[in-house]
Scaffold this motif. Structure first.
Motif, mmCIF file in Angstrom:
data_model
loop_
_atom_site.group_PDB
_atom_site.id
_atom_site.type_symbol
_atom_site.label_atom_id
_atom_site.label_comp_id
_atom_site.label_asym_id
_atom_site.label_seq_id
_atom_site.Cartn_x
_atom_site.Cartn_y
_atom_site.Cartn_z
ATOM 1 N N PHE A 104 1.134 -10.587 -5.405
ATOM 2 C CA PHE A 104 1.380 -11.511 -4.303
ATOM 3 C C PHE A 104 1.987 -12.841 -4.738
ATOM 4 C CE2 PHE A 104 -2.706 -9.512 -2.382
ATOM 5 C CZ PHE A 104 -2.020 -8.341 -2.104
ATOM 6 N N ASP A 105 2.232 -13.026 -6.018
ATOM 7 C CA ASP A 105 2.678 -14.316 -6.536
ATOM 8 C C ASP A 105 4.006 -14.733 -5.892
ATOM 9 O OD1 ASP A 105 3.397 -16.551 -8.037
ATOM 10 O OD2 ASP A 105 2.649 -15.699 -9.911
ATOM 11 N N ILE A 106 4.039 -15.944 -5.374
ATOM 12 C CA ILE A 106 5.229 -16.449 -4.684
ATOM 13 C C ILE A 106 6.438 -16.566 -5.609
ATOM 14 C CG2 ILE A 106 4.808 -18.912 -5.084
ATOM 15 C CD1 ILE A 106 5.662 -19.389 -2.167
ATOM 16 N N LYS A 107 6.198 -16.629 -6.915
ATOM 17 C CA LYS A 107 7.321 -16.740 -7.850
ATOM 18 C C LYS A 107 8.283 -15.563 -7.696
ATOM 19 C CE LYS A 107 4.687 -19.274 -11.378
ATOM 20 N NZ LYS A 107 3.349 -19.150 -10.776
ATOM 21 N N LYS A 108 7.762 -14.383 -7.427
ATOM 22 C CA LYS A 108 8.613 -13.201 -7.229
ATOM 23 C C LYS A 108 9.467 -13.376 -5.979
ATOM 24 C CE LYS A 108 8.400 -8.160 -6.741
ATOM 25 N NZ LYS A 108 7.497 -6.978 -6.683
ATOM 26 N N MET A 109 8.863 -13.859 -4.890
ATOM 27 C CA MET A 109 9.606 -14.096 -3.660
ATOM 28 C C MET A 109 10.699 -15.141 -3.871
ATOM 29 S SD MET A 109 8.152 -15.329 0.077
ATOM 30 C CE MET A 109 7.970 -17.055 -0.346
ATOM 31 N N VAL A 110 10.390 -16.195 -4.612
ATOM 32 C CA VAL A 110 11.361 -17.256 -4.878
ATOM 33 C C VAL A 110 12.541 -16.719 -5.678
ATOM 34 C CG1 VAL A 110 11.719 -19.408 -6.159
ATOM 35 C CG2 VAL A 110 9.722 -19.153 -4.683
ATOM 36 N N GLU A 111 12.268 -15.946 -6.708
ATOM 37 C CA GLU A 111 13.347 -15.395 -7.536
ATOM 38 C C GLU A 111 14.250 -14.474 -6.719
ATOM 39 O OE1 GLU A 111 11.257 -13.540 -10.693
ATOM 40 O OE2 GLU A 111 10.744 -15.430 -11.713
ATOM 41 N N GLN A 112 13.654 -13.633 -5.885
ATOM 42 C CA GLN A 112 14.448 -12.716 -5.069
ATOM 43 C C GLN A 112 15.268 -13.475 -4.029
ATOM 44 O OE1 GLN A 112 11.254 -10.173 -3.660
ATOM 45 N NE2 GLN A 112 11.683 -8.616 -5.207
ATOM 46 N N THR A 113 14.675 -14.505 -3.433
ATOM 47 C CA THR A 113 15.394 -15.304 -2.434
ATOM 48 C C THR A 113 16.527 -16.086 -3.078
ATOM 49 O OG1 THR A 113 13.340 -15.511 -1.136
ATOM 50 C CG2 THR A 113 15.122 -17.034 -0.618
ATOM 51 N N TYR A 114 16.269 -16.645 -4.245
ATOM 52 C CA TYR A 114 17.305 -17.377 -4.969
ATOM 53 C C TYR A 114 18.490 -16.461 -5.288
ATOM 54 C CZ TYR A 114 19.588 -20.186 -8.580
ATOM 55 O OH TYR A 114 20.513 -20.897 -9.302
ATOM 56 N N SER A 115 18.202 -15.224 -5.633
ATOM 57 C CA SER A 115 19.267 -14.258 -5.900
ATOM 58 C C SER A 115 20.128 -14.026 -4.659
ATOM 59 C CB SER A 115 18.662 -12.928 -6.375
ATOM 60 O OG SER A 115 19.660 -11.957 -6.586
ATOM 61 N N VAL A 116 19.489 -13.992 -3.482
ATOM 62 C CA VAL A 116 20.242 -13.838 -2.231
ATOM 63 C C VAL A 116 21.117 -15.062 -1.983
ATOM 64 C CG1 VAL A 116 20.051 -13.546 0.279
ATOM 65 C CG2 VAL A 116 18.531 -12.277 -1.235
ATOM 66 N N TYR A 117 20.595 -16.258 -2.282
ATOM 67 C CA TYR A 117 21.401 -17.469 -2.141
ATOM 68 C C TYR A 117 22.677 -17.376 -2.990
ATOM 69 C CZ TYR A 117 17.253 -19.871 -0.186
ATOM 70 O OH TYR A 117 16.182 -20.257 0.576
ATOM 71 N N GLN A 118 22.510 -16.967 -4.229
ATOM 72 C CA GLN A 118 23.659 -16.865 -5.125
ATOM 73 C C GLN A 118 24.687 -15.869 -4.603
ATOM 74 O OE1 GLN A 118 21.386 -16.016 -8.779
ATOM 75 N NE2 GLN A 118 22.255 -17.891 -9.649
#
Length: 354
Positions: free
Chosen positions: A329-343
């Motif tokens: 459930f760690d939010i770090k995984k969500m952040v990394e995946q979302t950042y990838s979508v931004y890129q």
């Protein structure tokens, strides 16, 4: 990279999601500004008091944010900023997102937090979004077949560094139970069953303290301590031993060391480590259509009774709940995946303009 989040300020999971995503995205090195739509219409819609709004704004400590009433007001607020991309989090901001994206000549993405006929209700937004994020498979399916190629399913994450167990909590004394969430209709029916199960055990002399955190509209909560919406659930989650809930609420409570029981329209029982094997991400919905069992007062009561009788197992199960949360459930995984979508969104948008 500078991202403009557009969202709502209301007592709901969307606000919590946006706040925590913004905080953790900043730690990831992304500049984030959050614009909250706030006008007479939203005030009537969300029925938030001045105290509610004050508490919510205080919880945004460390996040650059502002409030806007209209498209023109929004553009004034960001006139001195260099925004690379807009990330919209609510249908209430979709029309504004489209207009501002065109005005600034920048791409936008949207996150879908619920199941709606998105393509029918918001065709322009869905068609013009560079990419679409869904918080679960059901929300993703509701986009429709025509837009699956630009859809990313990214499950909600929670800040396990903030949501953590209290170091001095013991498992002696009365069994402490909470239900936490914001539900209505069929999804709230599980709370009525939980209430009856707890009442039966209490009548038998089993010492149980139980609280309701949030809202279960239409459910019988008459025999439980109803606390209503709380702006910071951490003290309650660190107080309790066992949580009944679904989705984000279940994740937060398990991170705080609560044994997690999945309940809503149906019953999933205790959340197991095996559910997440081989990278699986189960839908913690408690919905019958996702294969969860019919609600049963006796089953719920027996599950509670087991941990009343076996306190050593309660200690082990609490530790396992924390382990499941840290690993899945760690939010770090969500952040990394979302950042990838931004890129990808920025690269795709630039590529189209060439």
């Amino acid at each position: 990279m500078e991202i403009l989040f557009l969202s709502i300020i209301a007592k709901c999971g969307v606000f919590t999601h946006v706040r925590e995503l913004a905080l953790c995205m900043q730690k990831h090195g992304v500049q984030v500004t959050v614009g909250f739509i706030h006008n007479s219409k939203t005030i009537r819609m969300f029925k938030s008091t001045k105290e509610d709004l004050q508490n919510m704004e205080e919880s945004l400590n460390g996040i650059n944010h502002f409030f806007y009433e209209s498209d023109e007001h929004l553009l004034q607020q960001i006139s001195c900023k260099h925004i690379d991309l807009i990330h919209a989090h609510s249908p209430l901001v979709f029309p504004t997102t489209v207009q501002v994206s065109k005005k600034l000549n920048i791409p936008f993405i949207v996150t879908l937090h619920s199941v709606l006929d998105w393509n029918k209700l918001y065709p322009n937004t869905i068609a013009q979004a560079e990419y679409i994020i869904a918080v679960g498979p059901e929300a993703g399916k509701s986009v429709g077949k025509d837009f699956q190629e630009k859809l990313y399913t990214i499950f909600n994450g929670i800040d396990v560094d903030y949501y953590k167990p209290c170091s001095n909590k013991t498992v002696g004394g009365p069994l402490r139970i909470i239900w936490m969430g914001r539900t209505s209709g069929a999804a709230a029916s599980g709370v009525s069953y939980l209430t009856k199960a707890i009442h039966i055990l209490q009548q038998r002399g089993i010492p149980i303290e139980a609280k309701i955190i949030g809202y279960a509209v239409g459910a019988d909560t008459s025999r439980l301590n109803v606390c209503g919406w709380v702006h910071d659930p951490l003290p309650y989650l660190q107080w309790s031993h066992i949580v009944f809930g679904r989705g984000r609420a279940l994740r937060e409570a398990m991170a705080c060391g609560n044994v997690g029981f999945l309940i809503a329209q149906g019953y999933g029982g205790m959340v197991q480590e095996s559910w997440f094997e081989k990278g699986r991400q189960p839908q913690l919905s408690g919905s019958l259509k996702h294969g969860y069992s019919e609600l049963s007062i006796s089953t719920i009561a027996n599950d509670i009774l087991y941990f009343h009788k076996h306190r050593n197992q309660l200690t082990r199960a609490r530790s396992l709940a924390r382990k499941i949360a840290e690993e899945n459930f760690d939010i770090k995984k969500m952040v990394e995946q979302t950042y990838s979508v931004y890129q990808k969104a920025l690269q795709h948008y630039i590529g189209k303009r060439k």
